[in-house]
Design an enzyme around this catalytic site. Structure first.
Site, short mmCIF file in Angstrom:
data_model
loop_
_atom_site.label_atom_id
_atom_site.label_comp_id
_atom_site.label_asym_id
_atom_site.label_seq_id
_atom_site.Cartn_x
_atom_site.Cartn_y
_atom_site.Cartn_z
N ASN A 23 0.80 -1.23 0.00
CA ASN A 23 0.00 0.00 0.00
C ASN A 23 0.83 1.27 0.00
OD1 ASN A 23 -2.20 -1.61 -0.15
ND2 ASN A 23 -2.85 -1.33 1.97
N ASP A 308 -6.97 -3.47 8.26
CA ASP A 308 -6.35 -4.51 7.44
C ASP A 308 -5.77 -5.65 8.27
OD1 ASP A 308 -5.00 -2.39 4.77
OD2 ASP A 308 -7.02 -3.06 5.29
N ARG A 401 -2.53 -11.17 -3.97
CA ARG A 401 -2.51 -9.73 -4.22
C ARG A 401 -1.63 -9.01 -3.21
NH1 ARG A 401 -8.22 -7.10 -5.05
NH2 ARG A 401 -6.75 -5.40 -5.25
C1 EPZ Z 1 -6.60 1.98 1.59
O1 EPZ Z 1 -7.81 1.85 0.86
C2 EPZ Z 1 -5.93 0.62 1.54
N1 EPZ Z 1 -5.64 0.26 0.15
C3 EPZ Z 1 -6.84 -0.44 2.16
O2 EPZ Z 1 -6.13 -1.67 2.17
C4 EPZ Z 1 -7.13 -0.03 3.61
O3 EPZ Z 1 -8.03 -0.97 4.18
C5 EPZ Z 1 -7.75 1.36 3.64
O4 EPZ Z 1 -6.87 2.30 2.97
C6 EPZ Z 1 -7.97 1.86 5.06
O5 EPZ Z 1 -6.76 1.86 5.75
C7 EPZ Z 1 -4.54 0.79 -0.45
O6 EPZ Z 1 -3.81 1.57 0.15
C8 EPZ Z 1 -4.29 0.36 -1.86
P1 EPZ Z 1 -9.91 4.83 2.46
P2 EPZ Z 1 -8.67 3.19 0.49
O7 EPZ Z 1 -10.11 5.81 1.35
O8 EPZ Z 1 -7.74 4.31 0.23
C9 EPZ Z 1 -14.54 5.86 2.84
C10 EPZ Z 1 -5.74 -3.91 1.66
O9 EPZ Z 1 -6.23 -4.95 2.13
N2 EPZ Z 1 -14.33 6.72 1.66
O10 EPZ Z 1 -8.99 5.19 3.57
O11 EPZ Z 1 -9.64 2.82 -0.56
C11 EPZ Z 1 -14.39 4.39 2.50
O12 EPZ Z 1 -15.62 3.87 2.00
C12 EPZ Z 1 -6.64 -2.74 1.35
O13 EPZ Z 1 -4.51 -3.73 1.43
C13 EPZ Z 1 -15.39 7.51 1.19
O14 EPZ Z 1 -16.50 7.48 1.73
O15 EPZ Z 1 -9.44 3.43 1.86
C14 EPZ Z 1 -14.01 3.79 3.82
O16 EPZ Z 1 -15.19 3.58 4.59
C15 EPZ Z 1 -8.10 -3.05 1.64
N3 EPZ Z 1 -15.19 8.30 0.11
C16 EPZ Z 1 -13.18 4.88 4.49
O17 EPZ Z 1 -13.51 6.11 3.79
C17 EPZ Z 1 -13.96 8.38 -0.52
O18 EPZ Z 1 -13.81 9.14 -1.50
C18 EPZ Z 1 -11.67 4.66 4.39
O19 EPZ Z 1 -11.36 4.43 3.04
C19 EPZ Z 1 -12.90 7.58 -0.03
C20 EPZ Z 1 -13.10 6.77 1.07
#
Ligand code: EPZ
Length: 438
Positions: A23, A308, A401
């Site tokens: 990540n 995670d 992955r």
């Molecule tokens: C990153 O995903 C990671 N992926 C995820 O890891 C990780 O679980 C997550 O951050 C939280 O730490 C990568 O870095 C590639 P967020 P991301 O935006 O960026 C909401 C793994 O297993 N949200 O921090 O997509 C969202 O729905 C993966 O390696 C909105 O509502 O996560 C969630 O509830 C899984 N609108 C919360 O925020 C947005 O525009 C956190 O999501 C963006 C997010």
């Protein structure tokens, strides 16, 4: 689809070398789009998601060249397309991170909406709202984001994210490095992967302050230059192997790891009765001769307990003495591993959509189970290592992955684990592209 077969009940003893952080690698690779000069990245993990992102960048015209086993050179001096196609984005949602860099450098991007996944709807509204505030015109048509600045530079803005978002922070941070004027990001994510990205961007010539805090200030510059960066270790991988030691009552030395990146988890494991010891280049975790006790966990953004690692700590809770609870506050559907663990004789009750109660002291029994997402599959591997009998985990492409060489790393510690490879149906995953030189 490949399967993994584990005969559990063996205590694991040995040493595991942690790979580079998935990540951190994904945004760092997209950062190469911000300049026509080369970006050299070391400690790039060999993972399916990385190979997918290489394909996506190559399809845009980025030259992607392997320099050594975990070292790659990226050079975006011949961009031929600004479109991230759906058939690639749907397999790896982090490819949406090309949006910020392409908009900042070229003023144009057509990116497929990533869509949801097993763990939640995963909207990208925070990404789009932030880029609109920086002057981008963004429309959504037929599942694609059409973004343009009509040939103008993005302009700095003060942006406050309604909720901490790793991806939205990354897309906006990268875009801000080339925007005109100052951008302030409030309520920015402070995950170690953000710090790693910001430090790499600084080494490329970006003007960023507040790194490591939830308020980032970026003064846009005209262009970025060549840089070399070594990626931080994967903290979630290190947690997974620490729990493998605790759940099997063994002891594993986890090298090339950052204990300071997993403080909340180390504290939880210690409270449960495992023994964590810092080492010069990582740490060790022992469950040998320990009684592991139940605990209550709430997942939150960093520096709290990472979502995670939720499936993985749940596996440990299954065999712990006494009740545990988990409250998942980040994603709305991250308990897909619960019914699979219940097939292994786990006593888990869903108290509501976001909380579970685990009775503990389960005599886990091997069973055929199905992986639903990356971290759920890691949780199933851990449960299988502790279970008596044989577990067959299907759909392990989820595992591939995010975990490099997991069978080899676990076998080296004494695990009875093997992969049953599915018949090859053509080179679908890697594909061949003129721009990828491995
Ligand atoms: C990153 O995903 C990671 N992926 C995820 O890891 C990780 O679980 C997550 O951050 C939280 O730490 C990568 O870095 C590639 P967020 P991301 O935006 O960026 C909401 C793994 O297993 N949200 O921090 O997509 C969202 O729905 C993966 O390696 C909105 O509502 O996560 C969630 O509830 C899984 N609108 C919360 O925020 C947005 O525009 C956190 O999501 C963006 C997010």
């Amino acid at each position: 689809m490949d399967k993994i077969v584990i005969n559990g009940g063996k205590a694991l003893f040995g040493k595991v070398k942690i790979s580079g952080a998935k990540n951190a690698s994904l945004p760092l690779i997209t950062a190469s789009l911000l300049t026509d000069k080369p970006l050299f990245l070391h400690n790039v993990p060999d993972l399916a998601d990385i190979r997918t992102l290489h394909k996506i960048l190559a399809s845009l015209g980025v030259k992607v060249t392997q320099k050594a086993e975990h070292s790659w050179e990226y050079q975006a001096d011949g961009i031929t397309s600004f479109t991230a196609e759906y058939d690639l984005v749907k397999t790896m949602r982090a490819s949406f991170l090309v949006l910020g860099p392409l908009l900042a450098r070229f003023g144009e991007c057509k990116a497929a909406l990533p869509g949801g996944c097993a763990i939640g709807l995963r909207p990208v509204n925070f990404h789009l709202d932030a880029l609109r505030e920086m002057g981008a015109d963004i429309e959504i048509q037929e599942g694609y984001v059409y973004a343009t600045t009509y040939g103008k530079r993005l302009k700095g803005a003060e942006i406050t994210f309604p909720k901490v978002s790793v991806g939205a922070t990354e897309n906006t941070l990268m875009a801000a490095t080339l925007a005109e004027g100052t951008t302030i990001l409030n309520n920015a994510s402070i995950e170690p992967e953000i710090t790693d990205l910001a430090e790499c961007l600084q080494s490329m010539g970006a003007d960023i302050s507040g790194i490591g805090t939830s308020r980032l200030v970026i003064n846009g510059v005209e262009s970025l230059h060549e840089a070399t960066h070594s990626i931080i270790p994967d903290r979630i991988e290190s947690i997974t192997y620490a729990i493998a030691a605790a759940i099997t009552k063994g002891k594993i030395e986890i090298t090339d790891a950052r204990l300071d990146h997993i403080t909340a988890v180390a504290d939880a494991l210690t409270a449960m009765g495992a023994e964590i010891k810092p080492l010069p280049n990582g740490f060790s975790c022992s469950g040998e001769g320990k009684e592991i006790k139940g605990i209550d966990i709430v997942t939150t953004p960093y520096p709290g307990f990472p979502t995670d690692a939720q499936a993985q700590i749940m596996a440990l809770m299954l065999t712990a003495h006494g009740q545990s609870t988990i409250n998942e506050t980040v994603f709305e559907n991250r308990f897909m591993h619960v019914p699979e663990m219940q097939r292994m004789n786990a006593d888990i009750q869903l108290t509501d959509a976001f909380s579970v109660t685990i009775a503990g002291s389960s005599e886990l029994k091997g069973a055929p189970v199905m992986a639903s997402d990356l971290r759920a599959s890691a949780g199933l591997v851990l449960a299988a290592l502790a279970a008596h009998g044989e577990t067959v985990i299907d759909r392990v492409y989820h595992l591939d992955r995010g975990y490099e060489d997991i069978e080899a790393k676990l076998s080296a510690c004494g695990a009875d684990i093997r992969r049953i490879k599915a018949p090859v149906k053509g080179d679908s995953e890697n594909g061949n592209s003129d721009n990828i030189t491995a």
